[in-house]
Write a protein that holds these residues in place. Sequence first.
Motif, PDB file in Angstrom:
ATOM      1  N   ASN A  37       1.850   0.263  15.141  1.00 43.23           N
ATOM      2  CA  ASN A  37       3.298   0.372  14.952  1.00 43.23           C
ATOM      3  C   ASN A  37       3.682   0.665  13.498  1.00 43.23           C
ATOM      4  N   ILE A  38       2.789   0.407  12.547  1.00 41.08           N
ATOM      5  CA  ILE A  38       3.130   0.672  11.139  1.00 41.08           C
ATOM      6  C   ILE A  38       2.300   1.785  10.521  1.00 41.08           C
ATOM      7  N   ALA A  39       1.329   2.312  11.272  1.00 39.97           N
ATOM      8  CA  ALA A  39       0.502   3.408  10.764  1.00 39.97           C
ATOM      9  C   ALA A  39       1.267   4.727  10.902  1.00 39.97           C
ATOM     10  N   PRO A  40       1.088   5.666   9.971  1.00 43.61           N
ATOM     11  CA  PRO A  40       1.734   6.972  10.115  1.00 43.61           C
ATOM     12  C   PRO A  40       1.392   7.641  11.447  1.00 43.61           C
ATOM     13  N   GLN A  41       0.150   7.478  11.885  1.00 41.05           N
ATOM     14  CA  GLN A  41      -0.294   7.971  13.186  1.00 41.05           C
ATOM     15  C   GLN A  41      -0.953   6.787  13.898  1.00 41.05           C
ATOM     16  N   PRO A  42      -0.626   6.520  15.137  1.00 43.26           N
ATOM     17  CA  PRO A  42      -1.131   5.327  15.829  1.00 43.26           C
ATOM     18  C   PRO A  42      -2.645   5.183  15.859  1.00 43.26           C
ATOM     19  N   PHE A  43      -3.392   6.265  15.722  1.00 43.22           N
ATOM     20  CA  PHE A  43      -4.848   6.224  15.820  1.00 43.22           C
ATOM     21  C   PHE A  43      -5.545   5.959  14.486  1.00 43.22           C
ATOM     22  N   GLU A  44      -4.812   5.819  13.397  1.00 38.74           N
ATOM     23  CA  GLU A  44      -5.442   5.785  12.075  1.00 38.74           C
ATOM     24  C   GLU A  44      -6.203   4.513  11.745  1.00 38.74           C
ATOM     25  N   GLY A  45      -5.857   3.383  12.291  1.00 35.63           N
ATOM     26  CA  GLY A  45      -6.582   2.158  11.980  1.00 35.63           C
ATOM     27  C   GLY A  45      -6.356   1.718  10.543  1.00 35.63           C
ATOM     28  N   ALA A  46      -7.343   1.027   9.972  1.00 37.22           N
ATOM     29  CA  ALA A  46      -7.253   0.543   8.595  1.00 37.22           C
ATOM     30  C   ALA A  46      -7.612   1.681   7.639  1.00 37.22           C
ATOM     31  N   TYR A  47      -6.800   1.880   6.636  1.00 39.11           N
ATOM     32  CA  TYR A  47      -7.034   2.903   5.621  1.00 39.11           C
ATOM     33  C   TYR A  47      -6.499   2.364   4.301  1.00 39.11           C
ATOM     34  N   HIS A  48      -6.809   3.044   3.215  1.00 40.03           N
ATOM     35  CA  HIS A  48      -6.394   2.582   1.897  1.00 40.03           C
ATOM     36  C   HIS A  48      -4.885   2.362   1.865  1.00 40.03           C
ATOM     37  N   SER A  49      -4.472   1.185   1.527  1.00 40.56           N
ATOM     38  CA  SER A  49      -3.081   0.728   1.377  1.00 40.56           C
ATOM     39  C   SER A  49      -2.395   0.393   2.695  1.00 40.56           C
ATOM     40  N   SER A  50      -3.106   0.440   3.818  1.00 41.69           N
ATOM     41  CA  SER A  50      -2.450   0.142   5.096  1.00 41.69           C
ATOM     42  C   SER A  50      -2.048  -1.317   5.233  1.00 41.69           C
ATOM     43  N   GLU A  51      -2.570  -2.178   4.379  1.00 39.83           N
ATOM     44  CA  GLU A  51      -2.200  -3.592   4.422  1.00 39.83           C
ATOM     45  C   GLU A  51      -0.888  -3.900   3.692  1.00 39.83           C
ATOM     46  N   LEU A  52      -0.375  -2.964   2.917  1.00 40.07           N
ATOM     47  CA  LEU A  52       0.818  -3.229   2.106  1.00 40.07           C
ATOM     48  C   LEU A  52       2.046  -3.667   2.907  1.00 40.07           C
ATOM     49  N   PRO A  53       2.351  -3.062   4.061  1.00 40.98           N
ATOM     50  CA  PRO A  53       3.505  -3.562   4.815  1.00 40.98           C
ATOM     51  C   PRO A  53       3.359  -5.029   5.231  1.00 40.98           C
ATOM     52  N   LEU A  54       2.137  -5.473   5.458  1.00 45.70           N
ATOM     53  CA  LEU A  54       1.932  -6.873   5.832  1.00 45.70           C
ATOM     54  C   LEU A  54       2.072  -7.781   4.623  1.00 45.70           C
ATOM     55  N   ILE A  55       1.545  -7.355   3.482  1.00 51.92           N
ATOM     56  CA  ILE A  55       1.649  -8.164   2.267  1.00 51.92           C
ATOM     57  C   ILE A  55       3.110  -8.368   1.876  1.00 51.92           C
ATOM     58  N   PHE A  56       3.909  -7.307   2.011  1.00 53.83           N
ATOM     59  CA  PHE A  56       5.306  -7.386   1.599  1.00 53.83           C
ATOM     60  C   PHE A  56       6.255  -7.760   2.744  1.00 53.83           C
ATOM     61  N   GLY A  57       5.697  -8.128   3.902  1.00 50.08           N
ATOM     62  CA  GLY A  57       6.514  -8.574   5.015  1.00 50.08           C
ATOM     63  C   GLY A  57       7.375  -7.487   5.622  1.00 50.08           C
ATOM     64  N   MET A  58       6.937  -6.248   5.542  1.00 49.28           N
ATOM     65  CA  MET A  58       7.728  -5.119   6.049  1.00 49.28           C
ATOM     66  C   MET A  58       7.109  -4.511   7.307  1.00 49.28           C
ATOM     67  N   HIS A  59       6.303  -5.273   7.996  1.00 51.16           N
ATOM     68  CA  HIS A  59       5.617  -4.788   9.192  1.00 51.16           C
ATOM     69  C   HIS A  59       6.563  -4.563  10.368  1.00 51.16           C
ATOM     70  N   ASP A  60       7.744  -5.121  10.307  1.00 48.99           N
ATOM     71  CA  ASP A  60       8.661  -5.053  11.448  1.00 48.99           C
ATOM     72  C   ASP A  60       9.720  -3.962  11.323  1.00 48.99           C
ATOM     73  N   ILE A  61       9.552  -3.051  10.378  1.00 50.08           N
ATOM     74  CA  ILE A  61      10.588  -2.019  10.189  1.00 50.08           C
ATOM     75  C   ILE A  61      10.164  -0.659  10.731  1.00 50.08           C
ATOM     76  N   ALA A  62       9.069  -0.629  11.463  1.00 49.35           N
ATOM     77  CA  ALA A  62       8.545   0.660  11.929  1.00 49.35           C
ATOM     78  C   ALA A  62       8.905   0.924  13.385  1.00 49.35           C
ATOM     79  N   ARG A  63       8.057   1.682  14.045  1.00 56.19           N
ATOM     80  CA  ARG A  63       8.350   2.200  15.389  1.00 56.19           C
ATOM     81  C   ARG A  63       8.622   1.143  16.440  1.00 56.19           C
ATOM     82  N   THR A  64       7.800   0.120  16.520  1.00 56.55           N
ATOM     83  CA  THR A  64       7.942  -0.908  17.553  1.00 56.55           C
ATOM     84  C   THR A  64       7.879  -2.285  16.911  1.00 56.55           C
TER      85      THR A  64
END
Length: 141
Positions: A37-64
């Motif tokens: 729900n927070i990846a640019p493409q749903p299939f991308e998985g973990a990639y460099h900087s993909s943890e940033l939305p979780l660190i900053f509590g912004m995981h809930d502002i994306a698609r779902t």
Amino acid sequence: MLLLSTRFLCPTVKTTSNRYATSVPIFRYLYGGNFSNIAPQPFEGAYHSSELPLIFGMHDIARTPSTLFEVQVSLKMQDYWLAFAEDYVNGLPGLGWEQYTPKGNAVLIRRDNVVSQPIAEARLEVPCNGQVGIPGATPPP
């Protein structure tokens, strides 16, 4: 995967070794998150900087909406970062995250439906053959 090892993992192994030699406190982690729900493409998985939305509590502002597990991972990561910011030497050990030693453990965040667990430092370093990536080697899970 060789590109990942030579550009990110192996330089981290080398700088960790250099810092450890000078007694600088080091804390390493591997992020294995795959929150589509927070990846640019749903299939991308973990990639460099993909943890940033979780660190900053912004995981809930994306698609779902975020899952309960995603919220738990986010809160744990925020606890880690706050503990480090408040006391970069003793904060993380207070939460069970060991300082780096070659035979110690790093923290593996979000793997196999577990929020946080130890991973042997040796597993993080093995693809690098000391300082240089081993051709065809892949980072640990």
